[in-house]
Enzyme design. Structure first.
Site, PDB file in Angstrom:
ATOM      1  N   THR A 179      -0.974   7.484  -0.604  1.00 45.80           N
ATOM      2  CA  THR A 179      -2.480   7.487  -1.241  1.00 45.80           C
ATOM      3  C   THR A 179      -3.217   6.239  -0.809  1.00 45.80           C
ATOM      4  O   THR A 179      -4.564   6.239  -1.095  1.00 45.80           O
ATOM      5  CB  THR A 179      -2.252   7.312  -2.815  1.00 45.80           C
ATOM      6  OG1 THR A 179      -1.547   5.845  -3.108  1.00 45.80           O
ATOM      7  CG2 THR A 179      -1.277   8.264  -3.575  1.00 45.80           C
ATOM      8  N   ARG A 195       0.648  -1.219  -0.195  1.00 50.50           N
ATOM      9  CA  ARG A 195      -0.003   0.170  -0.101  1.00 50.50           C
ATOM     10  C   ARG A 195       0.885   1.175   0.047  1.00 50.50           C
ATOM     11  O   ARG A 195       1.964   1.365   0.798  1.00 50.50           O
ATOM     12  CB  ARG A 195      -0.911   0.094   1.220  1.00 50.50           C
ATOM     13  CG  ARG A 195      -2.102   0.058   1.043  1.00 50.50           C
ATOM     14  CD  ARG A 195      -3.127   0.143   2.556  1.00 50.50           C
ATOM     15  NE  ARG A 195      -2.506   0.518   3.622  1.00 50.50           N
ATOM     16  CZ  ARG A 195      -3.096   0.826   4.540  1.00 50.50           C
ATOM     17  NH1 ARG A 195      -4.532   0.931   4.467  1.00 50.50           N
ATOM     18  NH2 ARG A 195      -2.900   1.225   5.804  1.00 50.50           N
ATOM     19  N   ASP A 246       5.116  -6.105   9.532  1.00 50.72           N
ATOM     20  CA  ASP A 246       6.187  -5.659  10.483  1.00 50.72           C
ATOM     21  C   ASP A 246       5.989  -6.511  11.650  1.00 50.72           C
ATOM     22  O   ASP A 246       7.053  -6.806  11.902  1.00 50.72           O
ATOM     23  CB  ASP A 246       5.836  -4.318  10.855  1.00 50.72           C
ATOM     24  CG  ASP A 246       6.467  -3.281   9.711  1.00 50.72           C
ATOM     25  OD1 ASP A 246       7.168  -3.660   8.891  1.00 50.72           O
ATOM     26  OD2 ASP A 246       5.867  -2.021   9.759  1.00 50.72           O
ATOM     27  N   ASP A 282       0.531  -2.942  12.417  1.00 53.07           N
ATOM     28  CA  ASP A 282       1.067  -3.357  10.765  1.00 53.07           C
ATOM     29  C   ASP A 282       1.267  -4.929  10.717  1.00 53.07           C
ATOM     30  O   ASP A 282       2.512  -5.446  11.592  1.00 53.07           O
ATOM     31  CB  ASP A 282       2.183  -2.370  10.286  1.00 53.07           C
ATOM     32  CG  ASP A 282       2.730  -2.971   9.042  1.00 53.07           C
ATOM     33  OD1 ASP A 282       2.891  -3.896   8.742  1.00 53.07           O
ATOM     34  OD2 ASP A 282       2.850  -1.781   8.151  1.00 53.07           O
TER      35      ASP A 282
HETATM   36  C1  PRP Z   1      -0.986  -4.443   4.501  1.00 51.96           C
HETATM   37  C2  PRP Z   1      -1.820  -5.836   4.799  1.00 51.96           C
HETATM   38  C3  PRP Z   1      -2.856  -5.689   3.443  1.00 51.96           C
HETATM   39  C4  PRP Z   1      -3.013  -4.348   3.151  1.00 51.96           C
HETATM   40  C5  PRP Z   1      -4.373  -3.957   3.751  1.00 51.96           C
HETATM   41  O1  PRP Z   1      -0.024  -4.757   3.603  1.00 51.96           O
HETATM   42  O2  PRP Z   1      -1.220  -6.857   4.786  1.00 51.96           O
HETATM   43  O3  PRP Z   1      -2.129  -6.273   2.325  1.00 51.96           O
HETATM   44  O4  PRP Z   1      -2.135  -3.604   4.011  1.00 51.96           O
HETATM   45  O5  PRP Z   1      -4.599  -2.520   3.352  1.00 51.96           O
HETATM   46  P1  PRP Z   1      -5.819  -2.118   2.309  1.00 51.96           P
HETATM   47  O6  PRP Z   1      -7.147  -2.970   2.593  1.00 51.96           O
HETATM   48  O7  PRP Z   1      -6.041  -0.678   2.591  1.00 51.96           O
HETATM   49  O8  PRP Z   1      -5.366  -2.266   1.037  1.00 51.96           O
HETATM   50  P2  PRP Z   1       0.993  -3.720   3.306  1.00 51.96           P
HETATM   51  O9  PRP Z   1       0.612  -2.759   2.359  1.00 51.96           O
HETATM   52  O10 PRP Z   1       1.570  -2.887   4.721  1.00 51.96           O
HETATM   53  O11 PRP Z   1       2.289  -4.486   2.941  1.00 51.96           O
HETATM   54  P3  PRP Z   1       3.268  -5.667   3.683  1.00 51.96           P
HETATM   55  O12 PRP Z   1       2.415  -6.790   3.917  1.00 51.96           O
HETATM   56  O13 PRP Z   1       4.184  -5.783   2.731  1.00 51.96           O
HETATM   57  O14 PRP Z   1       3.494  -5.013   4.879  1.00 51.96           O
HETATM   58  N1  URA Z   2      -2.457  -3.091   6.979  1.00 49.58           N
HETATM   59  C1  URA Z   2      -1.958  -3.236   8.260  1.00 49.58           C
HETATM   60  O1  URA Z   2      -0.920  -4.155   8.255  1.00 49.58           O
HETATM   61  N2  URA Z   2      -2.469  -2.892   9.260  1.00 49.58           N
HETATM   62  C2  URA Z   2      -3.592  -2.294   9.277  1.00 49.58           C
HETATM   63  O2  URA Z   2      -4.341  -1.943  10.160  1.00 49.58           O
HETATM   64  C3  URA Z   2      -4.203  -1.659   7.937  1.00 49.58           C
HETATM   65  C4  URA Z   2      -3.417  -1.980   6.704  1.00 49.58           C
END
Ligand code: PRP
Ligand code: URA
Length: 209
Positions: free
Chosen positions: A108, A104, A203, A200
């Site tokens: 944005t 994400r 993380d 997160d």
């Molecule tokens: C997080 C999560 C989803 C997304 C959800 O991933 O694991 O994929 O955010 O958010 P949304 O519904 O608003 O799209 P992130 O983009 O943080 O990537 P990561 O798993 O690599 O940390």
């Molecule tokens: N992605 C995450 O990992 N946590 C949230 O709360 C939203 C998006």
């Protein structure tokens, strides 16, 4: 219209409470995410078809039930979705695994695709998309659009914590996709994080913060 199933089994609810806690470290977080995925798979596969098969026990011939041979695939959205794969494979070891890489954009909140590798016959499989978090729903929606572009027709989405916005987005974009979630939270904060949520997920699984 999508079916939205909230899995209120006490074991799932208890484990979700543990991963929400700020003091839960990466090792326990990973273990419990995997356990929740395993329990959710048990519930989300309740309607898989069975066929009768003749077998022989050490005592006599009899008829038993077997999964009808419909092929399954698990597709985690990277990174955090990876945390759910092992638990699912404990329950459905014959499933193939595809990967969709999306992150994400922090400004944005729009998903950015960086990887896609699916089983060659994914269009013939019942696909379970997995990601612990459904926030705005942008990532899940984009992943499912990508799967449909690859010919997948039977798709389900499993996530652990969802925000109402994410569910509304999925219902609008993919009304044919059933949603399995463990907890429906209150809202998103100004940074797009789920409240109360768990922070997160990527993380916390990989210890990157
Ligand atoms: C997080 C999560 C989803 C997304 C959800 O991933 O694991 O994929 O955010 O958010 P949304 O519904 O608003 O799209 P992130 O983009 O943080 O990537 P990561 O798993 O690599 O940390
Ligand atoms: N992605 C995450 O990992 N946590 C949230 O709360 C939203 C998006």
């Amino acid at each position: 219209m999508s079916k939205v199933l909230i899995m209120d089994h006490p074991l799932i609810q208890h484990k979700v409470g543990v991963i929400r806690r700020i003091e839960t470290g990466s090792k326990d977080f990973r273990t419990i995410i995997s356990e929740i995925a395993m329990l959710m798979t048990y519930e989300a596969t309740r309607d898989l078809k069975l066929v009768d098969v003749e077998i022989e026990t050490p005592i006599c011939k009899t008829t038993v039930k077997e999964l009808s041979g419909k092929k399954l695939a698990v597709v985690p959205i990277l990174r955090a979705g990876l945390g759910m794969v092992d638990g699912m494979l404990e329950m459905i070891p014959a499933a193939k695994v595809g990967h969709i890489g999306l992150y994400r954009d922090p400004e944005t909140l729009e998903p950015v695709e960086y990887y896609c590798k699916l089983p060659a016959d994914s269009d013939e499989r019942e696909v379970f998309v997995v990601d612990p978090m459904l926030a705005t729903g942008g990532s899940a929606s984009a992943a499912i659009t990508l799967l449909k572009q690859h010919g997948c027709k039977r798709i389900r989405m499993m996530c652990i914590i969802a925000a109402p916005q994410g569910i509304r987005r999925m219902e609008a974009d993919h009304p044919d996709v059933d949603l399995y979630i463990a907890a429906l939270d209150d809202k998103l904060n100004e940074h797009g994080y789920i409240v109360p949520g768990l922070g997160d997920a990527g993380d916390r699984i990989f210890g990157t913060k």
